[in-house]
Design a protein around this motif. Structure first.
Motif, PDB file in Angstrom:
ATOM      1  N   LEU A  87       0.825  -1.204   0.000  1.00 52.52           N
ATOM      2  CA  LEU A  87       0.000   0.000   0.000  1.00 52.52           C
ATOM      3  C   LEU A  87       0.863   1.258   0.000  1.00 52.52           C
ATOM      4  CD1 LEU A  87      -2.656   1.489   0.188  1.00 52.52           C
ATOM      5  CD2 LEU A  87      -2.710   0.999   2.640  1.00 52.52           C
ATOM      6  N   ARG A  88       1.882   1.306   0.854  1.00 45.46           N
ATOM      7  CA  ARG A  88       2.696   2.529   0.911  1.00 45.46           C
ATOM      8  C   ARG A  88       3.485   2.717  -0.382  1.00 45.46           C
ATOM      9  NH1 ARG A  88       8.030   1.701   1.972  1.00 45.46           N
ATOM     10  NH2 ARG A  88       8.665  -0.295   2.878  1.00 45.46           N
ATOM     11  N   ARG A  89       3.914   1.614  -1.017  1.00 46.41           N
ATOM     12  CA  ARG A  89       4.602   1.753  -2.299  1.00 46.41           C
ATOM     13  C   ARG A  89       3.685   2.346  -3.354  1.00 46.41           C
ATOM     14  NH1 ARG A  89       7.673  -4.140  -2.446  1.00 46.41           N
ATOM     15  NH2 ARG A  89       9.392  -3.587  -1.032  1.00 46.41           N
ATOM     16  N   ALA A  90       2.408   1.998  -3.285  1.00 43.59           N
ATOM     17  CA  ALA A  90       1.448   2.498  -4.266  1.00 43.59           C
ATOM     18  C   ALA A  90       1.115   3.969  -4.051  1.00 43.59           C
ATOM     19  CB  ALA A  90       0.170   1.670  -4.201  1.00 43.59           C
ATOM     20  N   LEU A  91       1.494   4.522  -2.904  1.00 42.91           N
ATOM     21  CA  LEU A  91       1.170   5.920  -2.612  1.00 42.91           C
ATOM     22  C   LEU A  91       2.200   6.901  -3.152  1.00 42.91           C
ATOM     23  CD1 LEU A  91      -0.094   5.706   1.088  1.00 42.91           C
ATOM     24  CD2 LEU A  91      -1.399   5.557  -1.038  1.00 42.91           C
ATOM     25  N   ARG A  92       3.283   6.387  -3.742  1.00 47.72           N
ATOM     26  CA  ARG A  92       4.401   7.248  -4.103  1.00 47.72           C
ATOM     27  C   ARG A  92       4.037   8.325  -5.103  1.00 47.72           C
ATOM     28  NH1 ARG A  92       9.214   2.681  -4.398  1.00 47.72           N
ATOM     29  NH2 ARG A  92       9.510   2.511  -2.145  1.00 47.72           N
ATOM     30  N   ASP A  93       3.045   8.083  -5.960  1.00 51.25           N
ATOM     31  CA  ASP A  93       2.669   9.114  -6.938  1.00 51.25           C
ATOM     32  C   ASP A  93       1.228   9.557  -6.745  1.00 51.25           C
ATOM     33  OD1 ASP A  93       1.474   6.790  -7.712  1.00 51.25           O
ATOM     34  OD2 ASP A  93       1.985   6.965  -9.841  1.00 51.25           O
ATOM     35  N   SER A  94       0.718   9.421  -5.513  1.00 49.00           N
ATOM     36  CA  SER A  94      -0.676   9.772  -5.257  1.00 49.00           C
ATOM     37  C   SER A  94      -0.830  11.156  -4.643  1.00 49.00           C
ATOM     38  CB  SER A  94      -1.302   8.743  -4.306  1.00 49.00           C
ATOM     39  OG  SER A  94      -0.739   8.853  -3.009  1.00 49.00           O
ATOM     40  N   GLY A  95       0.273  11.821  -4.337  1.00 48.37           N
ATOM     41  CA  GLY A  95       0.209  13.113  -3.673  1.00 48.37           C
ATOM     42  C   GLY A  95       0.219  13.018  -2.166  1.00 48.37           C
ATOM     43  N   ALA A  96       0.303  11.800  -1.636  1.00 54.08           N
ATOM     44  CA  ALA A  96       0.345  11.607  -0.185  1.00 54.08           C
ATOM     45  C   ALA A  96       1.766  11.303   0.259  1.00 54.08           C
ATOM     46  CB  ALA A  96      -0.582  10.465   0.226  1.00 54.08           C
ATOM     47  N   GLY A  97       2.078  11.674   1.483  1.00 57.48           N
ATOM     48  CA  GLY A  97       3.395  11.383   2.019  1.00 57.48           C
ATOM     49  C   GLY A  97       3.979  12.601   2.722  1.00 57.48           C
ATOM     50  N   PRO A  98       4.925  12.379   3.622  1.00 57.12           N
ATOM     51  CA  PRO A  98       5.618  11.123   3.913  1.00 57.12           C
ATOM     52  C   PRO A  98       4.742  10.153   4.718  1.00 57.12           C
ATOM     53  CG  PRO A  98       6.317  12.824   5.436  1.00 57.12           C
ATOM     54  CD  PRO A  98       5.422  13.502   4.438  1.00 57.12           C
ATOM     55  N   CYS A  99       5.212   8.905   4.821  1.00 60.93           N
ATOM     56  CA  CYS A  99       4.466   7.856   5.505  1.00 60.93           C
ATOM     57  C   CYS A  99       5.193   7.432   6.777  1.00 60.93           C
ATOM     58  CB  CYS A  99       4.292   6.640   4.593  1.00 60.93           C
ATOM     59  SG  CYS A  99       3.331   6.976   3.106  1.00 60.93           S
ATOM     60  N   PHE A 100       4.414   7.107   7.801  1.00 57.40           N
ATOM     61  CA  PHE A 100       4.951   6.683   9.086  1.00 57.40           C
ATOM     62  C   PHE A 100       4.176   5.466   9.580  1.00 57.40           C
ATOM     63  CE2 PHE A 100       5.582  11.186   8.585  1.00 57.40           C
ATOM     64  CZ  PHE A 100       6.851  11.439   9.097  1.00 57.40           C
ATOM     65  N   MET A 101       4.798   4.701  10.468  1.00 55.89           N
ATOM     66  CA  MET A 101       4.142   3.557  11.086  1.00 55.89           C
ATOM     67  C   MET A 101       4.021   3.803  12.579  1.00 55.89           C
ATOM     68  SD  MET A 101       2.737   0.598  11.223  1.00 55.89           S
ATOM     69  CE  MET A 101       2.926   0.198   9.495  1.00 55.89           C
ATOM     70  N   ALA A 102       2.803   3.772  13.108  1.00 53.28           N
ATOM     71  CA  ALA A 102       2.570   3.911  14.542  1.00 53.28           C
ATOM     72  C   ALA A 102       2.604   2.535  15.203  1.00 53.28           C
ATOM     73  CB  ALA A 102       1.220   4.568  14.803  1.00 53.28           C
ATOM     74  N   THR A 103       2.962   2.495  16.478  1.00 55.33           N
ATOM     75  CA  THR A 103       2.899   1.257  17.242  1.00 55.33           C
ATOM     76  C   THR A 103       2.284   1.559  18.604  1.00 55.33           C
ATOM     77  OG1 THR A 103       5.100   1.592  18.191  1.00 55.33           O
ATOM     78  CG2 THR A 103       4.979   0.322  16.152  1.00 55.33           C
ATOM     79  N   TYR A 104       1.841   0.497  19.262  1.00 56.50           N
ATOM     80  CA  TYR A 104       1.315   0.655  20.612  1.00 56.50           C
ATOM     81  C   TYR A 104       1.904  -0.423  21.502  1.00 56.50           C
ATOM     82  CZ  TYR A 104      -2.092  -2.145  17.940  1.00 56.50           C
ATOM     83  OH  TYR A 104      -2.679  -3.025  17.073  1.00 56.50           O
ATOM     84  N   ASN A 105       1.870  -0.183  22.791  1.00 64.79           N
ATOM     85  CA  ASN A 105       2.571  -1.004  23.770  1.00 64.79           C
ATOM     86  C   ASN A 105       1.837  -2.316  24.038  1.00 64.79           C
ATOM     87  OD1 ASN A 105       4.020  -2.027  25.906  1.00 64.79           O
ATOM     88  ND2 ASN A 105       3.954  -0.163  27.132  1.00 64.79           N
ATOM     89  N   ALA A 106       2.452  -3.440  23.682  1.00 61.74           N
ATOM     90  CA  ALA A 106       1.831  -4.745  23.890  1.00 61.74           C
ATOM     91  C   ALA A 106       1.726  -5.103  25.365  1.00 61.74           C
ATOM     92  CB  ALA A 106       2.635  -5.824  23.154  1.00 61.74           C
ATOM     93  N   PHE A 107       2.488  -4.420  26.233  1.00 59.13           N
ATOM     94  CA  PHE A 107       2.429  -4.706  27.660  1.00 59.13           C
ATOM     95  C   PHE A 107       1.283  -3.950  28.332  1.00 59.13           C
ATOM     96  CE2 PHE A 107       6.274  -6.761  26.892  1.00 59.13           C
ATOM     97  CZ  PHE A 107       6.689  -7.447  28.024  1.00 59.13           C
ATOM     98  N   ASN A 108       0.603  -3.074  27.599  1.00 57.82           N
ATOM     99  CA  ASN A 108      -0.544  -2.350  28.138  1.00 57.82           C
ATOM    100  C   ASN A 108      -1.672  -2.427  27.119  1.00 57.82           C
ATOM    101  OD1 ASN A 108      -2.230  -0.789  29.627  1.00 57.82           O
ATOM    102  ND2 ASN A 108      -1.076   1.115  29.406  1.00 57.82           N
ATOM    103  N   PRO A 109      -2.224  -3.621  26.923  1.00 57.92           N
ATOM    104  CA  PRO A 109      -3.166  -3.856  25.824  1.00 57.92           C
ATOM    105  C   PRO A 109      -4.549  -3.281  26.112  1.00 57.92           C
ATOM    106  CG  PRO A 109      -2.909  -5.856  27.111  1.00 57.92           C
ATOM    107  CD  PRO A 109      -1.993  -4.834  27.715  1.00 57.92           C
TER     108      PRO A 109
END
Length: 275
Positions: free
Chosen positions: A90-112
């Motif tokens: 999906l992020r590779r397909a966004l390269r010419d869509s006008g969107a970006g930059p791209c980031f990945m969020a994460t959340y803490n597995a020890f506090n589910p």
């Protein structure tokens, strides 16, 4: 029904069956690929979660490769026990869509907990905004990640910074699968009628975020599949039903990717990007 009518319906039934079989086969293959790397990813999540729990670090924010650095920033939010590779195509397909930059969020597995994950998501949205000159941020959530997105937008004021939220295979109405699984805190919140889902159903008048919700008639994780729709009287939502695509395949399916590209391109055209 006449014999002629039955003859006309038979090709449609065959095509639908073949699409379902193809979707199931693709889903099975992708599941094997995912499972092969799952032990390593869970180990990494455990280490990161332990570091956060000990106060050594907060949830990670990973900047991904994206050619367009002047568009609408995109922050991906993965599902339970998932990893950034789910969004690679999906992020590779966004390269010419006008969107970006791209980031990945994460959340803490020890506090589910979805509200806590949403709070951490809010911190990461603020970090993306600082890095991109105060621009608004688009959120793309897969599976449980979509509920994290919703909680942040609806309950924590995220609609002030997020003009567009896209969810893929998210159990907006809960899923019966959560009734049968292990008693994990996240899964309890995914049960139909849970306190978390009731909170998300509460009024949120004036919410500024526009939602696009993709759900599939072959989603084996969202049961029944209609619970993947997002229906809320105070939200601006476009529900998109996808045919013959399994839960894991939604972020990598070509048709879904094109629809997401179109939604992001539309969002980029509508939103002023000046800080």
């Amino acid at each position: 029904m006449s014999i002629t009518g039955l003859d006309l319906m038979r090709p449609r039934v065959v095509v639908a069956s073949l699409m379902a079989l193809r979707g199931a086969a693709l889903e099975t293959g992708w599941a094997y690929v995912r499972l092969a790397g799952l032990p390593w990813e869970l180990t990494l999540q455990g280490v990161r979660g332990l570091a956060s729990w000990l106060g050594g670090a907060d949830a990670r924010l990973e900047e991904l490769d994206c050619a367009d650095e002047d568009g609408l920033p995109v922050l991906f939010v993965h599902g339970l026990a998932d990893r950034s590779s789910i969004f690679t195509r999906l992020r590779r397909a966004l390269r010419d869509s006008g969107a970006g930059p791209c980031f990945m969020a994460t959340y803490n597995a020890f506090n589910p907990d979805i509200p806590e994950a949403a709070r951490l998501l809010g911190e990461q949205v603020e970090r993306v905004r600082r890095q991109t000159g105060g621009r608004p941020v688009c959120l793309v959530g897969h599976s449980l990640g979509g509920l994290v997105v919703r909680y942040y937008v609806q309950r924590l004021g995220g609609d002030a910074h997020v003009p567009l939220a896209i969810t893929l295979g998210t159990p907006h109405g809960g899923t019966a699968m959560a009734l049968w699984g292990i008693p994990h805190p996240f899964l309890r919140q995914l049960r139909p009628g849970s306190e978390l889902l009731a909170e998300l159903d509460e009024p949120c008048p004036g919410c500024r975020t526009r939602f696009v919700s993709f759900y599939s008639d072959l989603d084996e994780a969202v049961i029944p599949t209609s619970r993947g729709r997002l229906d809320h009287p105070d939200l601006r939502v476009r529900n998109v039903q996808v045919h013959g695509v399994g839960h894991l395949m939604l972020p990598v399916d070509g048709t879904v990717i094109e629809e997401v590209r179109a939604a992001l391109a539309e969002g980029t055209a509508e939103v002023p990007l000046a800080g």
